[in-house]
Design a protein around this motif. Structure first.
Motif, short mmCIF file in Angstrom:
data_model
loop_
_atom_site.label_atom_id
_atom_site.label_comp_id
_atom_site.label_asym_id
_atom_site.label_seq_id
_atom_site.Cartn_x
_atom_site.Cartn_y
_atom_site.Cartn_z
N LYS A 199 17.22 0.04 -12.31
CA LYS A 199 18.13 -0.68 -13.21
C LYS A 199 18.25 -2.14 -12.78
O LYS A 199 18.20 -3.05 -13.61
N HIS A 200 18.39 -2.36 -11.48
CA HIS A 200 18.50 -3.72 -10.94
C HIS A 200 17.22 -4.51 -11.21
O HIS A 200 17.27 -5.73 -11.41
N HIS A 201 16.09 -3.83 -11.23
CA HIS A 201 14.80 -4.48 -11.44
C HIS A 201 14.43 -4.67 -12.91
O HIS A 201 13.30 -5.04 -13.22
N GLU A 202 15.39 -4.45 -13.79
CA GLU A 202 15.19 -4.80 -15.19
C GLU A 202 15.04 -6.32 -15.33
O GLU A 202 14.48 -6.81 -16.30
N PHE A 203 15.56 -7.03 -14.33
CA PHE A 203 15.40 -8.48 -14.28
C PHE A 203 14.16 -8.80 -13.45
O PHE A 203 14.20 -8.78 -12.23
N TYR A 204 13.07 -9.09 -14.16
CA TYR A 204 11.80 -9.45 -13.51
C TYR A 204 11.91 -10.84 -12.89
O TYR A 204 11.45 -11.08 -11.78
N ASN A 205 12.55 -11.76 -13.64
CA ASN A 205 12.87 -13.09 -13.12
C ASN A 205 14.36 -13.13 -12.84
O ASN A 205 15.17 -12.82 -13.71
N THR A 206 14.72 -13.49 -11.63
CA THR A 206 16.12 -13.41 -11.22
C THR A 206 16.98 -14.51 -11.85
O THR A 206 16.56 -15.66 -11.98
N ILE A 207 18.19 -14.12 -12.26
CA ILE A 207 19.23 -15.05 -12.71
C ILE A 207 20.54 -14.59 -12.08
O ILE A 207 20.66 -13.44 -11.63
N SER A 208 21.53 -15.46 -12.06
CA SER A 208 22.75 -15.19 -11.29
C SER A 208 23.48 -13.91 -11.70
O SER A 208 24.01 -13.20 -10.85
N VAL A 209 23.52 -13.59 -13.02
CA VAL A 209 24.26 -12.40 -13.45
C VAL A 209 23.61 -11.10 -12.96
O VAL A 209 24.24 -10.04 -12.96
N ALA A 210 22.35 -11.18 -12.55
CA ALA A 210 21.64 -9.99 -12.05
C ALA A 210 22.14 -9.57 -10.67
O ALA A 210 21.84 -8.47 -10.20
N ALA A 211 22.92 -10.45 -10.02
CA ALA A 211 23.36 -10.22 -8.64
C ALA A 211 24.04 -8.86 -8.46
O ALA A 211 23.80 -8.16 -7.48
N GLU A 212 24.89 -8.48 -9.42
CA GLU A 212 25.62 -7.21 -9.29
C GLU A 212 25.30 -6.25 -10.43
O GLU A 212 26.08 -5.34 -10.71
N HIS A 257 19.97 -14.68 -6.27
CA HIS A 257 19.45 -14.27 -7.58
C HIS A 257 19.42 -15.41 -8.61
O HIS A 257 18.96 -15.18 -9.73
N CYS A 258 19.89 -16.59 -8.25
CA CYS A 258 20.11 -17.64 -9.25
C CYS A 258 18.82 -18.22 -9.84
O CYS A 258 18.84 -18.82 -10.92
N GLY A 259 17.69 -18.07 -9.15
CA GLY A 259 16.42 -18.60 -9.68
C GLY A 259 16.14 -20.03 -9.27
O GLY A 259 15.14 -20.61 -9.71
N TYR A 260 17.01 -20.60 -8.44
CA TYR A 260 16.81 -21.96 -7.92
C TYR A 260 16.83 -21.92 -6.40
O TYR A 260 17.66 -21.23 -5.79
N GLU A 261 15.94 -22.67 -5.78
CA GLU A 261 15.91 -22.79 -4.32
C GLU A 261 16.55 -24.13 -3.95
O GLU A 261 15.87 -25.10 -3.62
N PHE A 262 17.89 -24.17 -4.03
CA PHE A 262 18.62 -25.41 -3.76
C PHE A 262 18.54 -25.79 -2.28
O PHE A 262 18.84 -24.96 -1.41
N SER A 263 18.18 -27.03 -2.00
CA SER A 263 18.05 -27.47 -0.61
C SER A 263 19.41 -27.58 0.07
O SER A 263 19.49 -27.57 1.30
N HIS A 280 13.33 -13.68 -5.12
CA HIS A 280 12.65 -13.74 -6.42
C HIS A 280 11.29 -13.05 -6.34
O HIS A 280 10.87 -12.36 -7.27
N TYR A 281 10.59 -13.25 -5.23
CA TYR A 281 9.30 -12.58 -5.04
C TYR A 281 9.48 -11.06 -5.08
O TYR A 281 8.65 -10.34 -5.64
N HIS A 282 10.56 -10.59 -4.48
CA HIS A 282 10.84 -9.15 -4.48
C HIS A 282 10.98 -8.63 -5.91
O HIS A 282 10.47 -7.55 -6.24
N HIS A 283 11.64 -9.40 -6.78
CA HIS A 283 11.82 -8.98 -8.18
C HIS A 283 10.53 -9.12 -8.98
O HIS A 283 10.20 -8.24 -9.77
N SER A 284 9.84 -10.23 -8.81
CA SER A 284 8.65 -10.49 -9.62
C SER A 284 7.47 -9.61 -9.22
O SER A 284 6.62 -9.28 -10.05
N HIS A 285 7.39 -9.21 -7.94
CA HIS A 285 6.27 -8.38 -7.46
C HIS A 285 6.69 -6.95 -7.12
O HIS A 285 5.85 -6.09 -6.87
N ASN A 286 8.01 -6.74 -7.06
CA ASN A 286 8.58 -5.41 -6.78
C ASN A 286 8.03 -4.80 -5.49
O ASN A 286 7.67 -3.62 -5.45
#
Length: 337
Positions: A199-212, A257-263, A280-286
């Protein structure tokens, strides 16, 4: 036979030492690459850390005299739920603005779900909201259950935590949570239990709401992993340290999960810390990258090799593309001259 076993052990030990050395080198390079973002991250971390005790005193002036169970419930539930809501509001603003300043930190070039298919995104939003309401209700029940079960934390004014106590207890909770989360997450990726985690991996590309966004069973398990540190500390931990710990944990998973790598992310100050790109790699490549705060469990167990190989290949491709670009520019210059 004994010689063979000793040889295997020596090879395994050398492989572990090499992995640790490699991780240290990667960490050094990571800090260097952050540039000025590192200074901003230090400012955010220090300002938060130094103001928390003062906020605790302010909040306590309103809660003093309240029953212990009410203080515990109010602090725990408000910090977990409010952190998730505020963190997602913050990210919604960044997603909406689409400023080049922020977009350069995007971990990949894929469109956001709302850009890809607006109708499908509207359905996803409803699913995420209903899932969050369900899991928040479960969180409330678990919190009430833990209090009724005898879980105790300090809540008096005289023992509001010092800076030192706050630091070591939050660090302790991070280490305990990271270890338990790693093995739990890795177990959930096994064929026997993946039906819970998918269910958590329904998000292939991570966004913040996917966190929980999780199956209720997984939510209970990951909440338990987060609560282990405070459970071990018990009455040695102040209820406001508990609240701060939940704020740290919720914002960390939103950051991951936000999809940004903020410095300027303060979480990147942690040695051997994971990152948004890492997760993100974990989600995109599972595959692999099972850790939360740190990646040393992944490194010791070899579950992030694919990720670092992927990064190496991508870096080489970028170099080759740059060389091709320079070559073509030089060829054009030669022709015009």
């Amino acid at each position: 036979m004994e010689t063979s076993s000793q040889s295997d052990l020596s090879i395994a030990s050398l492989a572990t030492i090499d992995a640790i050395d490699d991780a240290i080198q990667k960490d050094k390079n990571r800090y260097v690459r952050k540039g000025y973002g590192l200074i901003v991250a230090i400012f955010i971390a220090l300002s938060t850390y130094l103001t928390v005790p003062h906020i605790m005193f302010f909040v306590h002036s309103y809660l003093e005299g309240m029953e212990e169970i009410k203080i515990f419930l109010l602090v725990q539930l408000s910090t977990t739920h409010l952190s998730y809501v505020l963190g997602n509001i913050y990210m919604y603003i960044i997603y909406s603005l689409k400023l080049p300043f922020f977009e350069r930190y995007k971990v990949d070039n894929n469109p956001w779900p709302w850009e890809k298919n607006k109708e499908q995104w509207n359905q996803t939003k409803k699913k995420v909201l209903l899932n969050w309401i369900l899991n928040s209700t479960i969180s409330s029940i678990l919190t009430i259950g833990s209090v009724l079960g005898g879980q105790k934390f300090r809540h008096d004014t005289s023992s509001i935590p010092s800076y030192f106590e706050l630091a070591w207890q939050i660090a302790f909770c991070m280490i305990v949570e990271d270890a338990s989360f790693y093995w739990l997450h890795r177990t959930l990726h096994s064929p026997r239990f993946y039906h819970i985690h998918k269910k958590h991996h329904e998000f292939y590309n991570t966004i913040s709401v996917a966190a929980e966004y999780q199956h209720p069973i997984e939510f209970i398990l990951t909440s338990t992993a987060t609560a282990l540190g405070p459970i071990f500390l018990g009455s040695h931990m102040h209820v406001y340290t508990l609240g701060f710990w939940y704020i740290v944990r919720v914002f960390e998973t939103i950051d991951g999960h936000c999809g940004y790598e903020f410095s300027w992310s303060p979480y990147r100050l942690l040695p051997f810390s994971g990152s948004s790109e890492y997760h993100h790699y974990h989600h995109s490549h599972n595959i692999g990258n099972f850790s939360s705060f740190f990646y040393y469990w992944d490194t010791l167990c070899g579950t992030n090799k694919e990720y670092f190989n992927f990064k190496k290949i991508r870096a080489n491709e970028m170099k080759l593309n740059m060389m091709r670009k320079v070559y073509h520019i030089n060829q054009q210059k030669t022709k015009t001259s």
